[in-house]
Design a protein around this motif. Structure first.
Motif, mmCIF file in Angstrom:
data_model
loop_
_atom_site.group_PDB
_atom_site.id
_atom_site.type_symbol
_atom_site.label_atom_id
_atom_site.label_comp_id
_atom_site.label_asym_id
_atom_site.label_seq_id
_atom_site.Cartn_x
_atom_site.Cartn_y
_atom_site.Cartn_z
ATOM 1 N N CYS A 1 37.558 39.310 46.602
ATOM 2 C CA CYS A 1 39.017 38.864 46.083
ATOM 3 C C CYS A 1 39.105 39.103 44.469
ATOM 4 N N ASP A 2 40.088 38.768 44.149
ATOM 5 C CA ASP A 2 40.380 38.851 42.311
ATOM 6 C C ASP A 2 39.516 38.094 41.692
ATOM 7 N N ARG A 3 39.124 36.765 42.045
ATOM 8 C CA ARG A 3 38.227 36.008 41.464
ATOM 9 C C ARG A 3 36.985 36.505 41.286
ATOM 10 N N CYS A 4 36.181 37.041 42.464
ATOM 11 C CA CYS A 4 34.990 37.441 42.473
ATOM 12 C C CYS A 4 34.770 38.620 41.969
ATOM 13 N N PHE A 5 35.700 39.817 42.037
ATOM 14 C CA PHE A 5 35.635 40.880 41.444
ATOM 15 C C PHE A 5 35.696 40.690 40.015
ATOM 16 N N GLY A 6 36.612 39.909 39.370
ATOM 17 C CA GLY A 6 36.677 39.643 38.124
ATOM 18 C C GLY A 6 35.280 38.882 37.445
ATOM 19 N N ARG A 7 34.768 38.329 38.360
ATOM 20 C CA ARG A 7 33.387 37.692 38.224
ATOM 21 C C ARG A 7 32.271 38.652 37.725
ATOM 22 N N LEU A 8 32.364 39.875 38.280
ATOM 23 C CA LEU A 8 31.413 40.922 37.978
ATOM 24 C C LEU A 8 31.361 41.384 36.420
ATOM 25 N N LEU B 1 35.651 40.399 29.112
ATOM 26 C CA LEU B 1 36.908 40.217 28.412
ATOM 27 C C LEU B 1 37.290 38.674 28.476
ATOM 28 N N HIS B 2 37.772 38.084 27.476
ATOM 29 C CA HIS B 2 37.966 36.638 27.422
ATOM 30 C C HIS B 2 39.252 36.271 28.208
ATOM 31 N N ALA B 3 38.997 36.073 29.457
ATOM 32 C CA ALA B 3 40.236 35.724 30.587
ATOM 33 C C ALA B 3 39.394 35.087 31.780
ATOM 34 N N THR B 4 40.244 34.560 32.615
ATOM 35 C CA THR B 4 39.706 33.846 33.656
ATOM 36 C C THR B 4 39.169 34.927 34.577
ATOM 37 N N ASN B 5 38.281 34.634 35.561
ATOM 38 C CA ASN B 5 37.783 35.495 36.299
ATOM 39 C C ASN B 5 39.094 36.104 37.351
ATOM 40 N N ILE B 6 39.831 35.279 37.906
ATOM 41 C CA ILE B 6 40.937 35.807 38.548
ATOM 42 C C ILE B 6 42.041 36.801 37.853
ATOM 43 N N GLU B 7 42.296 36.363 36.562
ATOM 44 C CA GLU B 7 42.872 37.489 35.558
ATOM 45 C C GLU B 7 42.581 38.511 35.440
ATOM 46 N N ARG B 8 41.060 38.540 35.272
ATOM 47 C CA ARG B 8 40.375 39.898 34.984
ATOM 48 C C ARG B 8 40.219 40.841 36.070
ATOM 49 N N GLY B 9 40.002 40.133 37.375
ATOM 50 C CA GLY B 9 39.756 40.738 38.540
ATOM 51 C C GLY B 9 41.224 41.480 39.067
ATOM 52 N N ARG B 10 42.115 40.761 38.869
ATOM 53 C CA ARG B 10 43.640 41.193 39.225
ATOM 54 C C ARG B 10 44.116 42.244 38.371
ATOM 55 N N ALA B 11 43.685 42.180 37.023
ATOM 56 C CA ALA B 11 44.101 43.296 35.979
ATOM 57 C C ALA B 11 43.460 44.547 36.299
ATOM 58 N N LEU B 12 41.861 44.346 36.703
ATOM 59 C CA LEU B 12 41.264 45.702 36.862
ATOM 60 C C LEU B 12 41.891 46.437 37.983
ATOM 61 N N LYS B 13 42.157 45.388 39.175
ATOM 62 C CA LYS B 13 42.548 46.345 40.159
ATOM 63 C C LYS B 13 43.855 46.867 40.216
ATOM 64 N N ILE B 14 44.986 46.078 39.373
ATOM 65 C CA ILE B 14 46.087 46.887 39.075
ATOM 66 C C ILE B 14 46.241 48.102 38.311
ATOM 67 N N TYR B 15 45.242 48.117 37.326
ATOM 68 C CA TYR B 15 44.982 49.158 36.579
ATOM 69 C C TYR B 15 44.538 50.506 37.397
ATOM 70 N N LYS B 16 43.562 50.280 38.317
ATOM 71 C CA LYS B 16 43.184 51.293 39.225
ATOM 72 C C LYS B 16 44.247 51.663 40.050
ATOM 73 N N LEU B 17 45.113 50.711 40.821
ATOM 74 C CA LEU B 17 46.235 51.086 41.787
ATOM 75 C C LEU B 17 46.958 51.933 40.892
ATOM 76 N N LEU B 18 47.448 51.596 39.526
ATOM 77 C CA LEU B 18 48.459 52.479 38.674
ATOM 78 C C LEU B 18 48.092 53.873 38.766
ATOM 79 N N GLU B 19 46.589 53.877 38.358
ATOM 80 C CA GLU B 19 45.961 55.360 38.110
ATOM 81 C C GLU B 19 45.917 56.064 39.438
ATOM 82 N N ILE B 20 45.796 55.279 40.532
ATOM 83 C CA ILE B 20 45.679 56.178 41.828
ATOM 84 C C ILE B 20 47.053 56.604 42.426
#
Length: 434
Positions: free
Chosen positions: A12-19, A24-43
């Motif tokens: 989930c977003d929280r657990c992916f962000g926890r990795l 990055l100074h953000a919550t785990n949920i924010e970090r995980g969601r941002a990383l996933k959205i970035y990759k989705l945009l790229e793909i």
């Protein structure tokens, strides 16, 4: 790559962000969601350009399975449950755990707490497998987030160093139990009478069970400094048990005078911590045999300091000599014992419970005062751990030199008092701190 883990585990977003919690100074949920959205945009950009390969499509499906459905592409991918958190941060579950913890804590009066999170073995194994250099354990995040919510509900403060209570939680099984840490109270005690031990001394025959020899009390001596001090404190704190820690000890027949001996009493599993120490001090001092001074709250580390720090002592001893003692004898004794190294084997009277060792101690100063032809008083300023009774008698040559050997006359200690425990300071022959 960081995203490859999603192909195997739909985090989930929280657990992916926890990795990547330390990047990055953000919550785990924010970090995980941002990383996933970035990759989705790229793909999605590569797909629109016709540049996407098989790996891109596999990663796209993995991200969608993990619950991040932010793409405009027409793809129906069923969301899968996160194998790492398994829903332990869901609102309903957190609420159940909060209510359960609060119910357990309601019978305790405390100020600070800490959350101790316990993970199942398979979660620990998963963490080890997906571990990154920047990862935060789910144990840390759950403890932090649950602790914040519990602090608000209880209006209490978390404390990582010295919590009053540790709330142990396995959020996966919802098991909770409390670790109620001891309450430490320090002060100084004066033992005003002879005949009571410092701590509870069990009967040597029955070992505390009770027998004819101890009049079924289970104790060698009917009372102790420990019991007199502990009784009102245990009543006030409603503790389960107690342990007494003294900065050294005196024999049963020795008084502890002056400003007293430092001590700490440890109350185990207290239900009440906010107690009136002044009132307790007054209650203890009503006994008349023991007085306490300057009671205050202490910490666990203070016990180690009390146990491990050597303290010089000042004693008063009444000495009885089998032959007449002159003023010249006493002057000689003062000269001979000033700054004198004493070699002392374990006294015969305690050999049954102490190892037979040679101790090296020092007498710094001695003052004498003649009482009559066969009695004199000694004020002795010396290292802690020196057996004064044997310093006087010689203990059949086990203590060298001794009062008996210096005077060449058999001497014994008739009365002994501790006048001063010189903790943290040096002292003089009158028992005063310099």
């Amino acid at each position: 790559m960081m995203y490859e883990i999603l192909k195997k585990y739909p985090l989930c977003d929280r657990c992916f962000g926890r990795l990547f919690a330390k990047l990055l100074h953000a919550t785990n949920i924010e970090r995980g969601r941002a990383l996933k959205i970035y990759k989705l945009l790229e793909i999605e950009k590569k797909i629109n350009k016709g540049e996407a390969d098989e790996n891109d499509y596999e990663l796209l499906k993995a991200i969608l399975r993990s619950g991040c459905n932010k793409t405009r592409l027409n793809m129906e991918i069923k969301k899968e449950s996160c194998p790492w958190c398994r829903g332990i941060f869901e609102k309903d579950k957190i609420e159940r755990l909060l209510n359960k913890a609060i119910n357990l804590l309601k019978e305790y009066d405390f100020n600070t707490f800490l959350i101790g999170t316990h993970l199942p073995e398979d979660i620990k194994e998963l963490e080890e497998e997906i571990k990154t250099e920047y990862m935060e354990s789910i144990k840390q995040e759950f403890g932090r987030e649950f602790g914040k919510l519990l602090a608000i509900r209880l209006n209490k403060q978390p404390d990582k160093e010295n919590p009053d209570i540790v709330v142990h939680i396995n959020p996966y099984t919802e098991e909770i139990y409390l670790q109620v840490n001891p309450l430490f109270i320090k002060g100084r005690y004066r033992k005003l009478v002879r005949g009571i031990s410092q701590t509870i001394w069990l009967c040597g025959k029955c070992k505390g069970k009770g027998c004819e020899i101890c009049n079924y009390t289970g104790k060698k001596y009917p009372s102790s400094v420990e019991e007199i001090i502990a009784k009102p404190i245990m009543e006030a704190t409603k503790g389960k048990d107690e342990k007494f820690h003294g900065a050294g000890r005196e024999d049963v027949d020795v008084r502890m005078l002056g400003d007293g001996r430092p001590f700490i009493i440890e109350i185990k599993e207290p239900k009440i911590r906010n107690i009136d120490l002044k009132k307790i001090e007054e209650e203890i001092n009503k006994d008349g045999r023991v007085e306490v001074l300057n009671l205050s709250f202490a910490k666990r580390k203070d016990v180690i300091a009390y146990k491990n720090t050597p303290h010089k002592k000042t004693y008063r001893a009444l000495v009885e000599c089998s032959e007449k003692v002159s003023e010249e004898d006493l002057k000689k004794l003062e000269r001979e014992l000033e700054n004198r190294i004493i070699k002392q084997r374990t006294p015969k009277r305690v050999l049954h419970r102490r190892a037979d060792l040679e101790r090296i101690r020092k007498v710094y100063k001695v003052k004498t005062n003649k009482v009559d032809d066969n009695h004199f008083e000694m004020i002795i300023y010396c290292d802690g751990g020196l057996y004064i009774k044997e310093l006087i008698s010689g203990d059949d040559g086990r203590t060298k030199p001794s009062v008996s050997s210096i005077l060449n006359k058999p001497c014994i200690c008739k009365e002994l008092d501790v006048l001063k425990v010189h903790d943290n300071e040096t002292g003089d022959i009158n028992g005063r701190n310099e």
